[in-house]
Design an enzyme around this catalytic site. Structure first.
Site, short mmCIF file in Angstrom:
data_model
loop_
_atom_site.label_atom_id
_atom_site.label_comp_id
_atom_site.label_asym_id
_atom_site.label_seq_id
_atom_site.Cartn_x
_atom_site.Cartn_y
_atom_site.Cartn_z
N TYR A 1 -65.68 -14.94 80.59
CA TYR A 1 -64.92 -15.30 79.39
C TYR A 1 -64.18 -14.14 78.74
CZ TYR A 1 -68.02 -19.17 80.19
OH TYR A 1 -68.72 -20.16 80.78
N HIS A 2 -63.23 -13.59 79.41
CA HIS A 2 -62.34 -12.60 78.81
C HIS A 2 -60.90 -13.05 79.04
CE1 HIS A 2 -66.07 -10.31 78.95
NE2 HIS A 2 -65.57 -9.61 77.96
#
Ligand SMILES: Cc1cc2nc3c(=O)[nH]c(=O)nc-3n(C[C@H](O)[C@H](O)[C@H](O)COP(=O)(O)OP(=O)(O)OC[C@H]3O[C@@H](n4cnc5c(N)ncnc54)[C@H](O)[C@@H]3O)c2cc1C
Length: 105
Positions: free
Chosen positions: A39-40
């Site tokens: 989740y970046h």
């Protein structure tokens, strides 16, 4: 790890019980179920010169073709950074504050 008696978890992953535990097919199945991006997410409104048709904001974070709208978050990164994204996101926010002050003071 040996000295503390560490060993691989010996319970098969629920979605891969149909494969022989430890086999290539098992690890293939395991990777398909568990791989994640951590989740970046970045780059959905990237900063780019006018020559790039995919660019959304200019070098002052202004949305091209729209007045009085800036984007100041990780979405403006043209590419994901090679390190963590939090500090660069904070830096983008700080730069946005500077740009806004420049325009209004
Ligand atoms: C689980 C996890 C772990 C992470 N660990 C690290 C780490 O260890 N180190 C690191 O450097 N980075 C880490 N990151 C990444 C870092 O948190 C993000 O890169 C950074 O927060 C991105 O900032 P942003 O401002 O772009 O988005 P966000 O921080 O997601 O901010 C978006 C904001 O917009 C708000 N919002 C959304 N929709 C609307 C709307 N319609 N109207 C008004 N407000 C809205 C949201 O509520 C939120 O406050 C991690 C991310 C996750 C998910």
């Amino acid at each position: 790890m040996k000295s503390i008696g560490a060993k691989l978890h010996d319970k098969p992953f629920p979605g891969c019980r149909h494969q022989e535990m430890g086999s290539d097919d098992y690890w293939r199945c395991y990777a398909r179920h568990l791989v994640s991006s951590i989740y970046h997410p970045v780059g959905t409104c990237k900063m780019a010169p006018d020559s790039d048709p995919m660019g959304v904001v200019d070098n002052k974070l202004r949305v091209k073709g729209v007045t009085n709208l800036r984007v100041a978050d990780a979405s403006i990164m043209p590419l994901v950074t090679s390190g963590n994204t939090n500090a660069p996101s904070i830096m983008i926010g700080e730069r946005a504050a500077d740009f806004i002050k420049e325009d209004h003071l």
